[in-house]
Design an enzyme around this catalytic site. Structure first.
Site, PDB file in Angstrom:
ATOM      1  N   HIS A   1      32.013  37.452  38.267  1.00 23.12           N
ATOM      2  CA  HIS A   1      32.726  37.101  37.038  1.00 23.12           C
ATOM      3  C   HIS A   1      34.234  37.065  37.275  1.00 23.12           C
ATOM      4  CE1 HIS A   1      33.305  37.201  32.563  1.00 23.12           C
ATOM      5  NE2 HIS A   1      34.462  37.744  32.939  1.00 23.12           N
ATOM      6  N   GLU A   2      34.767  38.124  37.852  1.00 18.75           N
ATOM      7  CA  GLU A   2      36.219  38.188  38.066  1.00 18.75           C
ATOM      8  C   GLU A   2      36.664  37.228  39.158  1.00 18.75           C
ATOM      9  OE1 GLU A   2      38.062  39.612  35.975  1.00 18.75           O
ATOM     10  OE2 GLU A   2      36.475  40.701  34.939  1.00 18.75           O
TER      11      GLU A   2
ATOM     12  N   HIS B   1      37.116  33.772  37.662  1.00 23.67           N
ATOM     13  CA  HIS B   1      38.423  33.644  37.002  1.00 23.67           C
ATOM     14  C   HIS B   1      39.517  33.347  38.027  1.00 23.67           C
ATOM     15  CE1 HIS B   1      37.311  34.754  32.975  1.00 23.67           C
ATOM     16  NE2 HIS B   1      36.975  36.000  33.268  1.00 23.67           N
TER      17      HIS B   1
END
Length: 203
Positions: free
Chosen positions: A28-29, A32
């Site tokens: 997820h990170e 980004h």
């Protein structure tokens, strides 16, 4: 109920869930950071966040909360909206939950061919569930979550107001209380999305 309580019941289930969480939060990170980097913002790269190394993304407090409370968070990826513009910011923000949705869809497709009773089936089901939770939860239009920043990119005036709220010292506690109050509705929404994901692949 935190992961520690699961450890007391089943060490294997604890290990599977913990590893699935680490994997999912890291992806997820990373999503980004990678999206922002590709769209022209080198801020995540300068902080060493364009990596799949979990140690770069896990937050000590957020990890402790996951262990003992059952709700936590990873370390947010710093981005500079001035380097990305309105739409670049939107896509860099959306990349995190979209990566979780993609993982959930892949797991759902595999589950259609793997018995859920097997160890691999249990792993797939766990990873799917965690990524649906992360995708749906982060897309909620609530301050401090990706959903509010996506909404802020679409409506700049609202985005400025949300940013001002997030800068307040007690914003985190206010948001946590709000989320707790809506936990039943959020859980119901997550369940509906999980059934939808499984339904897409006939699982």
């Amino acid at each position: 109920m935190g992961l520690i309580s699961l450890l007391q019941v089943s060490p294997l289930a604890f290990a599977i869930t913990a590893l699935a969480l680490v994997l999912s939060l890291t992806v997820h990170e990373f999503a980004h950071a990678y999206a922002a980097d590709r769209l022209g913002d080198r801020t995540p790269r300068s902080y060493g966040r364009v990596t799949l190394n979990p140690l770069k993304h896990l937050d000590p407090l957020g990890t402790l909360l996951l262990l003992f409370v059952g709700f936590g968070f990873a370390r947010p990826v710093p981005i500079n909206p001035r380097n990305l513009g309105r739409w670049g910011t939107l896509w860099a923000t959306a990349a995190g939950p979209l990566s979780n949705l993609l993982i959930a869809l892949v797991c759902a497709a595999l589950i259609a061919f793997v018995p859920v009773s097997t160890l691999f089936g249990v792993v797939l089901s766990t990873v799917l569930s965690i990524n649906v939770v992360l995708a749906v939860f982060n897309l909620l239009p609530i301050p401090l979550l990706d959903g509010s920043r996506i909404l802020g990119s679409l409506v700049p005036s609202l985005g400025r107001s949300l940013a001002q709220f997030e800068a307040q010292p007690f914003s985190f506690l206010i948001v946590m209380v709000f989320i707790y109050a809506l936990s039943g509705q959020i859980g119901s929404l997550i369940g509906q999305v999980q059934r939808w994901v499984l339904g897409l692949v006939g699982a």
